[in-house]
Design a protein around this motif. Structure first.
Motif, PDB file in Angstrom:
ATOM      1  N   UNK A 171      16.213   4.881  -2.451  1.00  0.00           N
ATOM      2  CA  UNK A 171      16.916   3.727  -1.793  1.00  0.00           C
ATOM      3  C   UNK A 171      16.601   3.965  -0.277  1.00  0.00           C
ATOM      4  N   UNK A 172      15.679   4.631   0.027  1.00  0.00           N
ATOM      5  CA  UNK A 172      15.691   5.044   1.750  1.00  0.00           C
ATOM      6  C   UNK A 172      14.188   4.624   2.189  1.00  0.00           C
ATOM      7  N   UNK A 173      13.513   3.553   1.591  1.00  0.00           N
ATOM      8  CA  UNK A 173      12.386   3.181   2.089  1.00  0.00           C
ATOM      9  C   UNK A 173      12.506   2.519   3.557  1.00  0.00           C
ATOM     10  N   UNK A 174      13.444   1.682   3.943  1.00  0.00           N
ATOM     11  CA  UNK A 174      13.644   1.330   5.256  1.00  0.00           C
ATOM     12  C   UNK A 174      13.835   2.426   6.357  1.00  0.00           C
ATOM     13  N   UNK A 175      14.533   3.502   5.855  1.00  0.00           N
ATOM     14  CA  UNK A 175      14.828   4.586   6.825  1.00  0.00           C
ATOM     15  C   UNK A 175      13.255   5.408   6.968  1.00  0.00           C
ATOM     16  N   UNK A 176      12.940   5.654   5.872  1.00  0.00           N
ATOM     17  CA  UNK A 176      11.727   6.384   6.047  1.00  0.00           C
ATOM     18  C   UNK A 176      10.628   5.911   6.774  1.00  0.00           C
ATOM     19  N   UNK A 177      10.346   4.428   6.783  1.00  0.00           N
ATOM     20  CA  UNK A 177       9.571   3.555   7.431  1.00  0.00           C
ATOM     21  C   UNK A 177       9.640   3.788   9.073  1.00  0.00           C
ATOM     22  N   UNK A 178      11.099   3.530   9.264  1.00  0.00           N
ATOM     23  CA  UNK A 178      11.278   3.699  10.447  1.00  0.00           C
ATOM     24  C   UNK A 178      11.131   5.096  11.219  1.00  0.00           C
ATOM     25  N   UNK A 179      11.324   6.126  10.346  1.00  0.00           N
ATOM     26  CA  UNK A 179      10.937   7.539  10.991  1.00  0.00           C
ATOM     27  C   UNK A 179       9.710   7.756  11.101  1.00  0.00           C
ATOM     28  N   UNK A 180       8.707   7.135  10.331  1.00  0.00           N
ATOM     29  CA  UNK A 180       7.245   7.130  10.411  1.00  0.00           C
ATOM     30  C   UNK A 180       6.810   6.310  11.643  1.00  0.00           C
ATOM     31  N   UNK A 181       7.424   5.374  12.009  1.00  0.00           N
ATOM     32  CA  UNK A 181       7.113   4.553  13.247  1.00  0.00           C
ATOM     33  C   UNK A 181       7.566   5.330  14.386  1.00  0.00           C
ATOM     34  N   UNK A 182       8.820   5.812  14.486  1.00  0.00           N
ATOM     35  CA  UNK A 182       9.322   6.382  15.636  1.00  0.00           C
ATOM     36  C   UNK A 182       8.680   7.572  15.910  1.00  0.00           C
ATOM     37  N   UNK A 183       8.176   8.443  14.921  1.00  0.00           N
ATOM     38  CA  UNK A 183       7.627   9.641  15.138  1.00  0.00           C
ATOM     39  C   UNK A 183       6.357   9.449  15.474  1.00  0.00           C
TER      40      UNK A 183
END
Length: 331
Positions: free
Chosen positions: A254-266
């Motif tokens: 249930x963490x797709x949004x958080x992972x996608x944000x982490x990829x963008x910010x990284x």
């Protein structure tokens, strides 16, 4: 702002060639404040264009990181010995997992507490084994103790009476009150064994946990270090096959949004760039909020993320009751 300077130098160490004394002060102060001084030291290792005083600071940071690595691995071994008679799976998390697995994310990584993940059904057994091996409760307050045990994703912190080292024993990766409920059993089942009886999450599990910790369970304190962990994991394991595994793992928990944000910010801060959303820019503003001496800035932004962190952890009525109880205890 020193946070932005730290990010630029971690991304491109050659940037230090243009720094004056004030620039070096800002860089080192931000790196210390964000617990990235050891990582910075390794990134700048071998550069000739460095003042002697800065080189000495960074050499000390590398030595401290190595000492911390050895201490973390020893503490993991002590926990393994304490828990071995139970036969339960023990999964190392965060910095200790990185260094135990020999990952790039562990190079220069500052490591504080030992974090482990065990099955929730056996959490009491784990606690009893650790207390029998010399760990003691840190939080004597009955309210705090009860709050941890009923609502949190971990036991109240324990500290060893002789080594003065803390251990956080998790049974999942987000508070039980959080809106997101990761599958802790699946995380444990996916763990990869290390020599000696401990294990670590697979790379996609490590990244999902890092994203959860960064964006679903806190106010972004220490956020640059967590985002650097994510960048290092992507740099070491990224590729089409890993991307698919990561997407599947994020969806399962249930963490797709958080992972996608982490990829963008990284990618935006440490990589080749990414297109950020308007909300992403608020996260960047919070992550880079340091002045030239490494002190926190942007108080309203920090306050907003502090309030958000509590909102994510608890339903409104529970949050109000919790904050009221904590306030009364300070009076």
């Amino acid at each position: 702002m020193s946070g932005a300077l730290l990010v630029r130098v971690l991304r491109d160490p050659a940037q230090v060639a243009s720094l004056d004394a004030a620039g070096w002060t800002a860089l080192l102060a931000a790196a210390r404040a964000e617990q990235l001084i050891g990582s910075l030291a390794h990134r700048l290792s071998g550069l000739a264009s460095m003042p002697g005083a800065a080189r000495r600071v960074l050499d000390d940071a590398k030595a401290a990181a190595e000492q911390g690595r050895v201490a973390a691995l020893w503490e993991a071994e002590m926990a393994r010995r304490a828990l071995a008679p139970t036969g339960m799976p023990v999964v190392l998390l965060k910095g200790t997992a990185f260094v135990a697995a020999g990952l790039a994310a562990g190079v220069g990584r500052q490591i504080g507490d030992l974090d482990i993940l065990v099955p929730r059904a056996r959490i009491g057994e784990a606690e009893a084994a650790l207390i029998g091996a010399g760990w003691e409760w840190v939080k004597p307050d009955p309210y705090d103790d009860a709050y941890y045990r009923r609502w949190m994703h971990e036991l109240p912190p324990l500290i060893h009476r002789e080594r003065d080292r803390m251990i956080d024993v998790h049974h999942t990766i987000l508070p039980l009150t959080a809106r997101i409920a990761p599958d802790a059993d699946a995380l444990i089942d996916s763990a990869m064994p290390l020599a000696g009886g401990l294990s670590v999450l697979p790379p996609e599990g490590m990244l999902v946990h890092a994203a959860a910790h960064l964006f679903a369970d806190g106010d972004l304190a220490g956020g640059l270090r967590n985002l650097w962990d994510i960048h290092c994991l992507i740099a070491e394991f990224g590729g089409q096959g890993f991307d698919l595994q990561l997407a599947a793992c994020a969806a399962r928990h249930g963490l797709t949004r958080e992972v996608e944000r982490s990829l963008r910010l990284a990618a935006a801060l440490f990589g080749d760039g990414a297109r950020l959303t308007p909300v992403d820019h608020l996260y960047v503003r919070r992550l880079l909020a340091r002045d030239g001496w490494g002190w926190p800035t942007r108080r309203l932004t920090r306050l907003g993320f502090y309030v958000r962190s509590h909102w994510l952890r608890m339903p409104p009525l529970m949050l109000a009751r919790h904050l009221w109880t904590k306030w009364r205890k300070t009076q």
